[in-house]
Design an enzyme around this catalytic site. Structure first.
Site, PDB file in Angstrom:
ATOM      1  N   ASN A 152      16.072 -20.187 -18.844  1.00  0.00           N
ATOM      2  CA  ASN A 152      17.454 -19.374 -18.881  1.00  0.00           C
ATOM      3  C   ASN A 152      18.659 -20.404 -19.395  1.00  0.00           C
ATOM      4  O   ASN A 152      19.765 -20.050 -19.900  1.00  0.00           O
ATOM      5  CB  ASN A 152      17.901 -19.071 -17.569  1.00  0.00           C
ATOM      6  CG  ASN A 152      17.919 -20.450 -16.650  1.00  0.00           C
ATOM      7  OD1 ASN A 152      17.006 -21.171 -16.407  1.00  0.00           O
ATOM      8  ND2 ASN A 152      18.991 -20.674 -15.764  1.00  0.00           N
ATOM      9  N   ALA A 203      18.795  -6.853 -12.464  1.00  0.00           N
ATOM     10  CA  ALA A 203      19.289  -5.754 -12.983  1.00  0.00           C
ATOM     11  C   ALA A 203      20.395  -6.578 -13.873  1.00  0.00           C
ATOM     12  O   ALA A 203      20.802  -5.898 -15.128  1.00  0.00           O
ATOM     13  CB  ALA A 203      19.887  -4.854 -12.302  1.00  0.00           C
ATOM     14  N   CYS A 328      24.379 -20.238 -11.952  1.00  0.00           N
ATOM     15  CA  CYS A 328      24.106 -20.725 -10.611  1.00  0.00           C
ATOM     16  C   CYS A 328      24.550 -22.115 -10.244  1.00  0.00           C
ATOM     17  O   CYS A 328      24.563 -22.546  -8.817  1.00  0.00           O
ATOM     18  CB  CYS A 328      22.731 -20.519 -10.092  1.00  0.00           C
ATOM     19  SG  CYS A 328      22.400 -18.558 -10.322  1.00  0.00           S
TER      20      CYS A 328
END
Length: 382
Positions: A152, A203, A328
């Site tokens: 990521n 999502a 995060c």
């Protein structure tokens, strides 16, 4: 007014009009509890089943193999802790990498604290992890291999298929979990062909609202429950389903994973990546940290002279939104960049740019112009 340029799509994406409309329709027209046995509940349940079929189709899986969660982090936790609980009597080794999402890193760290052996494979300076490294890490005592498909922060693609093959040969009873959050909707994922026992998707990375994700669990695989209190999601993940979010997710998955659209977006993003790498590389001192074979949706680069946080604030003040790593991490130093063992100046100044379908070369030109100005303005203060 300054035009806003959003280049942080790996952190989250703007919900599409179609996914928002699906959520609103559920709240306005199908707001009954899907578990209720009356007509309103049945109508909501029907919509839930439609969404499940859509997400399953996107993974070439069966609807009964899809379990909705609150997002990728919960799905990763369910998979990692569930696999360890299931297999703790047959072995003790868990194989992962040093560049996983924090939800996998922290979960495996907790299992290590509880007495499991955790083997963490480190990448080379380009972010690559080889098939040989994975094969060497797996032994007959291995009970779980958990590895992301696409990193990521730098976009490197990990050898998950090699991990599956090695696990099946060396430790046949081991489970393989793949975090596909950054890959989903960008490259085709066929759950059966991939061979992983569990797959995580989310999502809000595919233009749908936040708060929902899914765990693919292959048919026939029994994993101990982590939560209790209801029969929703086949009692695997109980609790009243977030039906509006799930409906939006199903709509977004149908759009994002349409093969023609996926190929069109990939072609567009690849052209943006090529252009951005060329323009950024022309800036004196800038280094590209993403490997050349990374997923083109992500470019990680370093100015090597301005701290990432300083540059991020400078760009944000000009309406250009990028990141210094995973959202995060909340601004903490990137464990992925640390794992690459880059020189201090490069690690301290690493920036992630992540593209969406709506980005243009004009966006890149503005980014490059602002980075140049930022270096000229800020380099003396670092």
């Amino acid at each position: 007014m300054t035009r806003e340029i959003y280049l942080d799509n790996s952190a989250t994406t703007k919900p599409s009009a179609a996914s928002v409309a699906a959520a609103v329709q559920m709240m306005n027209e199908f707001w009954g509890n899907p578990s209720s046995t009356h007509a309103m509940g049945d109508a909501a349940d029907k919509k839930l089943k439609e969404a499940r079929r859509s997400v399953a189709s996107a993974l070439s899986a069966l609807p009964e193999e899809i379990f909705f969660t609150s997002g990728g982090t919960e799905a990763n936790n369910i998979a990692v802790f569930g696999a360890a609980a299931k297999n703790k009597k047959i072995g003790n080794r868990i194989v992962t990498t040093t560049i996983e999402h924090s939800s996998v890193l922290d979960s495996t760290a907790e299992l290590e604290r509880l007495g499991f052996e955790v083997v963490r494979i480190a990448p080379d300076t380009h972010g690559h992890i080889s098939s040989e490294q994975v094969c060497n890490a797996i032994n007959s005592d291995t009970i779980l291999v958990t590895m992301m498909m696409v990193n990521n922060e730098i976009g490197s693609i990990l050898p998950i298929e090699a991990a599956v093959k090695a696990a099946r040969k060396i430790a046949p009873r081991a489970l393989v979990h793949c975090d596909c959050v950054q890959a989903f909707g960008k490259i085709p994922i066929n759950a059966k062909r991939l061979g992983a026992d569990m797959i995580t998707v989310s999502a809000h990375k595919i233009c749908s609202p936040k708060g929902v994700g899914a765990l693919y669990k292959r048919k026939g695989l029994s994993i101990p429950q982590r939560t209790f209190g209801g029969h929703q999601e086949d009692s695997f993940r109980p609790g009243t389903e977030a039906a509006p979010l799930i409906a939006a997710f199903g709509t977004a998955a149908g759009i994002a994973c349409n093969r023609t659209e996926m190929n069109r977006r990939m072609e567009h993003v690849q052209s943006l990546n090529d252009y951005a790498v060329k323009k950024l590389s022309e800036i004196d001192g800038v280094a590209i940290n993403s490997p050349s074979d990374a997923l083109p949706y992500i470019i990680n680069f370093s100015t090597c002279c301005v701290k990432a946080e300083t540059m991020l604030n400078y760009l944000s003040g000009r309406g250009i939104y990028v990141s210094g790593g995973s959202a995060c991490a909340k601004g903490e130093p990137s464990h992925v960049i640390k794992a690459l063992n880059l020189p201090h100046d490069a690690a301290d100044s690493a920036i992630r740019v992540s593209f969406g379908a709506d980005n243009t070369t004009d966006d890149i030109d503005e980014l490059v112009r602002a980075v140049k100005e930022g270096i000229a303005t800020l380099a003396h203060f670092n």
